[in-house]
Scaffold this motif. Sequence first.
Motif, mmCIF file in Angstrom:
data_model
loop_
_atom_site.group_PDB
_atom_site.id
_atom_site.type_symbol
_atom_site.label_atom_id
_atom_site.label_comp_id
_atom_site.label_asym_id
_atom_site.label_seq_id
_atom_site.Cartn_x
_atom_site.Cartn_y
_atom_site.Cartn_z
ATOM 1 N N UNK A 68 0.791 -4.491 -14.489
ATOM 2 C CA UNK A 68 2.224 -4.677 -14.351
ATOM 3 C C UNK A 68 2.857 -3.572 -13.535
ATOM 4 N N UNK A 69 2.024 -2.680 -13.018
ATOM 5 C CA UNK A 69 2.496 -1.535 -12.250
ATOM 6 C C UNK A 69 2.130 -1.714 -10.778
ATOM 7 N N UNK A 70 3.094 -2.005 -9.916
ATOM 8 C CA UNK A 70 2.777 -2.227 -8.497
ATOM 9 C C UNK A 70 2.164 -1.011 -7.815
ATOM 10 N N UNK A 71 2.532 0.188 -8.259
ATOM 11 C CA UNK A 71 1.959 1.391 -7.662
ATOM 12 C C UNK A 71 0.475 1.523 -7.997
ATOM 13 N N UNK A 72 0.091 1.059 -9.182
ATOM 14 C CA UNK A 72 -1.329 1.057 -9.535
ATOM 15 C C UNK A 72 -2.107 0.158 -8.584
ATOM 16 N N UNK A 73 -1.519 -0.996 -8.239
ATOM 17 C CA UNK A 73 -2.174 -1.893 -7.291
ATOM 18 C C UNK A 73 -2.308 -1.242 -5.923
ATOM 19 N N UNK A 74 -1.234 -0.602 -5.454
ATOM 20 C CA UNK A 74 -1.259 0.036 -4.132
ATOM 21 C C UNK A 74 -2.369 1.074 -4.071
ATOM 22 N N UNK A 75 -2.510 1.869 -5.121
ATOM 23 C CA UNK A 75 -3.581 2.869 -5.165
ATOM 24 C C UNK A 75 -4.959 2.207 -5.236
ATOM 25 N N UNK A 76 -5.040 1.110 -5.979
ATOM 26 C CA UNK A 76 -6.315 0.411 -6.152
ATOM 27 C C UNK A 76 -6.788 -0.196 -4.835
ATOM 28 N N UNK B 81 -6.285 0.615 -1.874
ATOM 29 C CA UNK B 81 -6.706 1.587 -0.865
ATOM 30 C C UNK B 81 -8.172 1.963 -1.007
ATOM 31 N N UNK B 82 -8.717 1.764 -2.203
ATOM 32 C CA UNK B 82 -10.090 2.167 -2.476
ATOM 33 C C UNK B 82 -11.017 0.987 -2.753
#
Length: 231
Positions: A34-42, A44-45
């Motif tokens: 539910x955290x869009x920033x977690x997706x953005x970080x994910x 990238x890797x």
Amino acid sequence: MVKIGIIDDEVLARKVLEEYCSKIDNFELVLSTGNPLEFVNFIQQNDLDLIFLDIEMPELSGMEILRSLIRPPKVILTTAYSEYALESYNFGVVDYLLKPIKIERFLKAINKVVASKVVSPQKTSETEELQIKHDGVPVNISFKSILYIQSFGNYLKIFTDSRMYLISETLINITILLSDNFQRTHKSYIANLDRVSKATRTHLLIENEKVPLSAMYKIIVREKLEVLIKQ
């Protein structure tokens, strides 16, 4: 295996999509957040083949995420609002699902993903044949002669008018190689709808063989059969 990500700040919406995805063969849910920033970080890797992306989220909206991705995976947008539909297609999204998402609408979106997935194409509309390797020997099978296809462990059984072929392949990959009158009817079956003589609540009858029809695919199968009857 199709790697799936779900990005939605609504817990219930995520749970519904998780349940739907669990019913699709060769779908592997590798991220649900539910955290869009977690997706953005994910992202990238890690690689994803398909994401279900909510539009209205705190901190970062789905549209902002789309604008930020250089090489995005396939995207199906999920939202309670329809005003973003036109803009979303500028980003090449596969589909746009309005909440609450019904299983039949989810399946239509998945069919679009399957149709757009890049595999090694081996059939053309001109030949109307499926090219396979049977016992290491190339074989061309006319689409018209195929009755249905059954998953059998790591193999597929292709039942035709004359015989059965056993090949090493998955249902999701072979779907791409078939013409539009072929439809998934069950997690383990694909049927040639042109060869259906009778449809019941639980199965399709093809040349006296009963092909299972599960609740998950029932609506799509019936809609396609109605179109074929009218043609």
